[in-house]
Enzyme design. Sequence first.
Site, PDB file in Angstrom:
ATOM      1  N   LYS A 111       6.850 -28.662  14.180  1.00 46.54           N
ATOM      2  CA  LYS A 111       6.438 -29.880  14.871  1.00 46.54           C
ATOM      3  C   LYS A 111       5.324 -29.566  15.877  1.00 46.54           C
ATOM      4  O   LYS A 111       5.217 -28.442  16.368  1.00 46.54           O
ATOM      5  CB  LYS A 111       7.621 -30.500  15.635  1.00 46.54           C
ATOM      6  CG  LYS A 111       8.739 -31.017  14.765  1.00 46.54           C
ATOM      7  CD  LYS A 111       8.335 -32.230  13.958  1.00 46.54           C
ATOM      8  CE  LYS A 111       9.478 -32.789  13.136  1.00 46.54           C
ATOM      9  NZ  LYS A 111       9.874 -31.875  12.024  1.00 46.54           N
ATOM     10  N   SER A 138       7.322 -34.089   6.911  1.00 43.63           N
ATOM     11  CA  SER A 138       7.229 -34.645   8.266  1.00 43.63           C
ATOM     12  C   SER A 138       5.888 -34.317   8.936  1.00 43.63           C
ATOM     13  O   SER A 138       5.467 -35.003   9.858  1.00 43.63           O
ATOM     14  CB  SER A 138       8.369 -34.137   9.156  1.00 43.63           C
ATOM     15  OG  SER A 138       8.250 -32.756   9.405  1.00 43.63           O
TER      16      SER A 138
END
Length: 212
Positions: free
Chosen positions: A163, A126
């Site tokens: 993230k 990701s």
Amino acid sequence: MVTPQEIGLRIETRRKELSLTLSEIANSIGVAESTVQRYEKGRIENIKLPVIEAIANVLNVNPAWIVCKTDDPTPIKASIKIPVLGSIPAGIPMEAIEDIIDWEEIPESMCNGEKEYFGLRVKGDSMYPEYLDGDTVIVRKTPCCDSGDVCVVYVNGYDATLKRIKLNEDGSITLQPRNPEYPPRTYSLAEVESVPVSIAGVVVELRRKVKK
């Protein structure tokens, strides 16, 4: 083969660079001034390692440089080991996590001000291509961050995820993957508190092992 004279020359040269006297060196390492002079003149063979290390400490150089094993006099910085974790389950104190898969060293100076660090092994894609599956990130443990920081984040009590964080003016938080195939996710202020969404730490360094 390195001679005592070569070692002595390095000790003498560095001492004079620092404008230190023979007496000052002797007092610092606990020997007689004449002994330091004998070191410098190469009259003592096989100087014991603890003595070399003591001299290196006073001269602020790498002990390996004194004995001519390197041409770089830069002193070795003190370091500490931190655990690299495979996962960080929510609700479990960091010191109680047993999923330690490796260890990394960081400079001791990074821990000034009682800062705590841990390593985390990156999983998934990701955050590709900035962070690759199998990379290790060094993380400063903190519940706070600045907008734009890459953080280890807890969402809804699951294992922490990696993230980039965007702090919005309305109090919401956006978790932004690096990989365009994954959409960003925004949590309102109410959701941040109810889901909940929380910061486990801020990434300060990426370490990638080159595959052979």
